[in-house]
Design a protein around this motif. Structure first.
Motif, PDB file in Angstrom:
ATOM      1  N   ARG A  26     -61.060 -15.050 -53.182  1.00 43.60           N
ATOM      2  CA  ARG A  26     -61.829 -14.722 -51.987  1.00 43.60           C
ATOM      3  C   ARG A  26     -60.908 -14.640 -50.788  1.00 43.60           C
ATOM      4  O   ARG A  26     -59.986 -15.446 -50.641  1.00 43.60           O
ATOM      5  N   HIS A  80     -57.139  -3.103 -47.241  1.00 41.14           N
ATOM      6  CA  HIS A  80     -58.533  -2.701 -47.464  1.00 41.14           C
ATOM      7  C   HIS A  80     -59.477  -3.903 -47.509  1.00 41.14           C
ATOM      8  O   HIS A  80     -60.663  -3.731 -47.787  1.00 41.14           O
ATOM      9  N   LEU A  81     -58.959  -5.106 -47.264  1.00 40.08           N
ATOM     10  CA  LEU A  81     -59.766  -6.324 -47.406  1.00 40.08           C
ATOM     11  C   LEU A  81     -60.288  -6.824 -46.071  1.00 40.08           C
ATOM     12  O   LEU A  81     -59.684  -6.594 -45.021  1.00 40.08           O
ATOM     13  N   SER A  82     -61.418  -7.539 -46.137  1.00 44.48           N
ATOM     14  CA  SER A  82     -62.002  -8.152 -44.939  1.00 44.48           C
ATOM     15  C   SER A  82     -62.427  -9.582 -45.266  1.00 44.48           C
ATOM     16  O   SER A  82     -62.587  -9.941 -46.443  1.00 44.48           O
ATOM     17  N   GLN A  85     -64.579 -11.284 -48.362  1.00 44.37           N
ATOM     18  CA  GLN A  85     -64.649 -10.321 -49.460  1.00 44.37           C
ATOM     19  C   GLN A  85     -64.029 -10.912 -50.730  1.00 44.37           C
ATOM     20  O   GLN A  85     -63.073 -11.675 -50.684  1.00 44.37           O
ATOM     21  N   GLU A  86     -64.599 -10.534 -51.854  1.00 44.87           N
ATOM     22  CA  GLU A  86     -64.015 -10.888 -53.147  1.00 44.87           C
ATOM     23  C   GLU A  86     -62.935  -9.860 -53.485  1.00 44.87           C
ATOM     24  O   GLU A  86     -63.062  -8.681 -53.150  1.00 44.87           O
ATOM     25  N   CYS A  87     -61.875 -10.322 -54.131  1.00 42.89           N
ATOM     26  CA  CYS A  87     -60.816  -9.442 -54.597  1.00 42.89           C
ATOM     27  C   CYS A  87     -60.266 -10.035 -55.886  1.00 42.89           C
ATOM     28  O   CYS A  87     -60.818 -11.012 -56.395  1.00 42.89           O
TER      29      CYS A  87
END
Length: 153
Positions: A26, A80-82, A85-87
């Protein structure tokens, strides 16, 4: 735990293939320059003199040495993440060059467990020009809480 026999035998200049399966994580925070991900491996070392917060930073600049030389990757990429957010984080198969080998006795205090007894400073094999840049390497810790697989090339 890193899987590789003879880790104490690695030498400067050798090539190693490194990989680690992608696992869910996360995003904790995003700044102009970094994305901070809650690290899925390791745990805070209660006896450490360092206060690790359980996160790892990733550069948001695709052309930065920090991103290019980093072993670990996020999916999607950090830019591209905020927050929240899940990654996924892991190491897609990469060939790295060993530029230094550190033997730590006692094992090195890095703020998290397990404490490594061997550390390999590595750079991407396709960027040999990074060998002389002080901050252009990443470190493979042995033992590692991340399920790394290392193979000599």
């Amino acid at each position: 735990m890193a899987e590789c026999g003879g880790l104490d035998d690695f030498r400067v200049g050798e090539l190693v293939q490194v990989r680690c399966p992608m696992v869910p994580a996360r995003v904790a925070e995003v700044t102009n320059f970094h994305v901070f991900v809650e690290w899925p491996w390791g745990r805070v070392d209660p006896a450490s003199k360092f206060a690790w917060n359980g996160q790892r930073a990733f550069s948001r600049n695709a052309s930065s040495i920090d991103w290019i030389a980093s072993l670990f990757r996020t999916d999607p990429e950090p830019w591209h993440l905020s927050p929240g957010q899940e990654c996924h984080v892991g190491i897609p198969e990469r060939v790295m060059q060993v530029i230094d080998v550190y033997h730590c006795d006692p094992p090195r205090d890095i703020g998290r467990l397990p404490r490594p007894h061997t550390m390999l400073a590595v750079i991407p094999a396709d960027h040999p020009e990074y060998a002389d840049l002080e901050d252009a390497c990443d470190t493979i810790e042995v033992p590692s809480a991340a399920p790394l697989t290392l193979t000599r090339v």
